[in-house]
Design an enzyme around this catalytic site. Structure first.
Site, mmCIF file in Angstrom:
data_model
loop_
_atom_site.group_PDB
_atom_site.id
_atom_site.type_symbol
_atom_site.label_atom_id
_atom_site.label_comp_id
_atom_site.label_asym_id
_atom_site.label_seq_id
_atom_site.Cartn_x
_atom_site.Cartn_y
_atom_site.Cartn_z
ATOM 1 N N ASP A 120 37.606 39.763 39.996
ATOM 2 C CA ASP A 120 37.324 38.304 38.735
ATOM 3 C C ASP A 120 36.807 39.573 37.625
ATOM 4 O O ASP A 120 35.668 39.859 37.816
ATOM 5 C CB ASP A 120 37.230 37.493 39.007
ATOM 6 N N LYS A 177 32.589 35.901 30.825
ATOM 7 C CA LYS A 177 31.904 35.490 29.485
ATOM 8 C C LYS A 177 30.240 36.211 29.997
ATOM 9 O O LYS A 177 30.294 37.047 30.956
ATOM 10 C CB LYS A 177 30.661 34.308 29.720
ATOM 11 N N TYR A 223 49.140 42.752 42.423
ATOM 12 C CA TYR A 223 48.861 43.211 41.269
ATOM 13 C C TYR A 223 48.851 43.902 40.109
ATOM 14 O O TYR A 223 49.569 44.382 38.889
ATOM 15 C CB TYR A 223 47.001 42.522 40.915
#
Length: 219
Positions: free
Chosen positions: A122, A126, A199
């Site tokens: 992940d 931010k 992925y």
């Protein structure tokens, strides 16, 4: 997008023989869990588990531990594991844990882990969440507490910003960058023995370059 809140997931995990429950009690005792002294490799944020299952099949001489904090994601890994064991064979060198990776120093003793895999983690985009990134200096410090002296972290991602952040964090944390590439699938040397994640297949098929680094444990 992460899977969450699948009814019954927690109960399945609690009753699975493939999951190490209360793993903090195994600290310093992982050779007893596997009943051998083979080196231990862990994947932090293993997702649905295919990468680690493939690694366990290819390398029976290595013990693998998959770490995933989301019940519903781990459930998918357990389903894949059960399907494999019913149809193909037994993996005695693979266990899973449902824990937050911040607890790793409470679960493994210093020198108990040889290698750590981080695959498509992940990005926590931010800036205020930077310390949550699995390649942050805060997490590298945790890895430092469990790796053998010559241990390593292998990280793959298609997120260039996260990769550049990771390269800088490796340097700032005092680790040694053994190698890195911004285009893994066109690096003949690093592609030797590369095991693709779900992925990785998805993003590379879309034309996204895959980035990889190998960092050596701070001495």
């Amino acid at each position: 997008m992460r899977l969450r809140n699948i009814p019954g997931a927690k109960e399945v995990i609690e009753n699975s023989p493939y999951v190490v429950h209360e793993p903090q009690k195994q600290k310093g005792q992982w050779s007893h869990v596997f009943e051998n002294d083979h080196p231990i490799h862990i994947e932090v944020g293993m997702g649905k588990g295919r990468f680690l299952m493939d690694m366990a099949k290819i390398h029976p001489e290595v013990n693998y531990v998959g770490i995933e904090m989301y019940d519903s994601v781990l459930l998918r890994a357990l389903q894949k594991r059960e399907e494999y064991e019913q149809n193909e064979g037994t993996l005695t060198n693979l266990y899973f844990m449902c824990v937050d990776a911040r607890l790793l120093p409470e679960i493994f003793e210093k020198g108990e882990v040889e290698k750590i895999y981080l695959n498509f983690s992940d990005p926590w985009p931010k800036a205020r969440h930077a310390k949550r990134r699995l390649t942050s200096r805060q997490f590298l410090e945790r890895y430092d507490q469990i790796l053998i002296p010559e241990g390593s972290v292998e990280f793959k991602t298609d997120n260039r910003e996260l990769f550049e952040f990771s390269l800088e964090e490796v340097k700032e944390a005092g680790w040694t960058l053994e190698t890195s590439t911004f285009d893994l699938h066109h690096d003949e040397e690093l592609m030797k023995g590369n095991v693709m994640t779900e992925y990785e297949e998805k993003f590379s098929s879309m034309g996204n370059p895959i980035h990889k680094l190998i960092a050596l444990h701070r001495m």
